[in-house]
Design an enzyme around this catalytic site. Structure first.
Site, PDB file in Angstrom:
ATOM      1  N   ARG A 109      30.333  29.108  50.105  1.00  0.00           N
ATOM      2  CA  ARG A 109      29.182  29.333  50.989  1.00  0.00           C
ATOM      3  C   ARG A 109      29.002  30.800  51.382  1.00  0.00           C
ATOM      4  NH1 ARG A 109      31.835  24.898  52.112  1.00  0.00           N
ATOM      5  NH2 ARG A 109      33.111  25.861  53.740  1.00  0.00           N
ATOM      6  N   LYS A 197      49.052  45.971  46.890  1.00  0.00           N
ATOM      7  CA  LYS A 197      48.906  45.503  48.280  1.00  0.00           C
ATOM      8  C   LYS A 197      48.137  44.194  48.290  1.00  0.00           C
ATOM      9  CE  LYS A 197      44.508  47.740  49.382  1.00  0.00           C
ATOM     10  NZ  LYS A 197      43.706  46.549  49.206  1.00  0.00           N
ATOM     11  N   THR A 228      36.813  51.950  57.031  1.00  0.00           N
ATOM     12  CA  THR A 228      37.582  52.127  58.269  1.00  0.00           C
ATOM     13  C   THR A 228      38.834  52.964  58.066  1.00  0.00           C
ATOM     14  OG1 THR A 228      38.824  50.079  57.885  1.00  0.00           O
ATOM     15  CG2 THR A 228      36.771  49.905  59.149  1.00  0.00           C
ATOM     16  N   ALA A 229      39.114  53.330  56.804  1.00  0.00           N
ATOM     17  CA  ALA A 229      40.257  54.186  56.432  1.00  0.00           C
ATOM     18  C   ALA A 229      41.606  53.505  56.606  1.00  0.00           C
ATOM     19  CB  ALA A 229      40.235  55.519  57.196  1.00  0.00           C
ATOM     20  N   GLY A 230      41.614  52.182  56.779  1.00  0.00           N
ATOM     21  CA  GLY A 230      42.883  51.472  56.900  1.00  0.00           C
ATOM     22  C   GLY A 230      43.701  51.529  55.626  1.00  0.00           C
ATOM     23  N   SER A 310      18.695  62.075  27.238  1.00  0.00           N
ATOM     24  CA  SER A 310      19.856  61.236  27.514  1.00  0.00           C
ATOM     25  C   SER A 310      20.588  61.672  28.777  1.00  0.00           C
ATOM     26  CB  SER A 310      20.820  61.262  26.323  1.00  0.00           C
ATOM     27  OG  SER A 310      22.004  60.575  26.632  1.00  0.00           O
TER      28      SER A 310
END
EC number: 2.7.6.1
Length: 316
Positions: A109, A197, A228-230, A310
């Site tokens: 959803r 991570k 947010t730079a986390g 191009s």
């Protein structure tokens, strides 16, 4: 460099990044078209094009950055105005394509908002998109019109090459950024590492493991955008703790929302290199941040598209 533009060429901009548009106009040797954006008393946007565009090939520069909803509405209304004013072609230059992170259904959803925005631009009357570093390459397939995606890696790579740093390693902040990091490592002819991570929920990242040799090296973390730079600050701190000599970071799109600036200030990042796809307000211009201009690249792309040359050499 002398650009070949005829009388039917028109360049317009709206409110998201007028300084970038001015740079592009100066490089191309043209004027920015006359238009105005006003508001009704209830906040509705009203746009007026104050010169003829009949039969013109129009290029409109507008990032859909904060506040994204307002800048998207400005863009859609301007496209409609240009179409109704009989512009020959409407070419949209979107340095930062907002809502690009919503490019698939990750859970039940959920909307695919990147596709919705593409549909809106097409319905409004756009003929072509020129953009920079889409968050996911498959977004190009959301459009049934030509899309030229320019790349930030060459600009960022050239900057770090000029710094003459020794013992470099390029670091992808997650598995999804490996392709981008590999391109930069290839251009600089240096090794690659990445950070494994997991992300328990949006805008929350947890460092798991560093894969690659970063001991005693100058590490450069590269990403397409920093919000947010986390992720980037956790990565920088982890690299420093694991023995990196110094940590630099770079990205194409400096969203830098919420706690981003304070996190960067307090992190192990020595320098954050960004581009001006998004206008950086004065209060976010800290000493750790270096901004590179994409105006020459956009000007080259616009001139090539206008003259049916191009664009692919700009990707190299």
């Amino acid at each position: 460099m002398s650009y070949q533009l005829d009388g039917d060429f028109k360049l317009f901009t709206l409110n998201s990044n007028p300084e970038l548009a001015k740079e592009v106009a100066e490089i191309l040797g043209c004027e920015i078209g006359k238009s105005s954006v006003t508001r009704f008393s209830d906040g509705e946007i009203q746009i007026n094009i104050e010169e003829s565009v009949r039969g013109s090939e129009v290029y409109l520069i507008q990032s859909t950055s904060q506040s994204g909803n307002e800048h998207i509405m400005e863009l859609l209304i301007m496209i409609d105005a240009l179409r109704r004013a009989s512009a020959k072609t409407i070419n949209i230059v979107i340095p930062y394509y907002g809502y690009a992170r919503q490019d698939r259904k990750a859970r039940s959803r959920e909307p695919i908002t990147a596709k919705l925005v593409a549909n809106l631009l097409e319905t409004a009357g756009a003929d072509r998109i020129i953009t920079m570093d889409l968050h996911a390459p498959q977004i190009q397939g959301f459009f049934d019109m030509p899309v030229d995606q320019l790349l930030g890696v060459p600009i960022l790579s050239d900057y770090f090459e000029a710094k003459n740093l020794e013992d470099l390693v390029i670091v992808a902040p997650d598995n999804g950024g490996l392709v981008r990091a590999r391109k930069m490592a290839g251009r600089l002819n240096v090794p690659l590492a990445f950070i494994d991570k997991r992300r328990p929920k949006p805008n929350v990242a947890e460092i798991m493991n560093i894969v690659g040799d970063i001991q005693g090296k100058n590490a450069i973390i590269i990403d397409d955008l920093i919000d947010t730079a986390g992720t980037i600050t956790l990565a920088a701190n982890a690299l420093k703790e694991k023995g990196a000599k110094a940590v630099f970071a770079c990205c194409t799109h400096p969203v830098l929302s919420g706690p981003a600036i304070s996190r960067i200030e307090d992190s192990a990042i020595e320098e954050l290199v960004i581009t001006n796809t998004i206008a950086l307000p004065e209060e976010k211009r800290i000493s750790k941040i270096t901004t590179l201009s994409i105006a020459p690249l956009l000007a080259d792309a616009i001139e090539r598209v206008y003259n049916d040359v191009s664009v692919s050499p700009l990707f190299e």
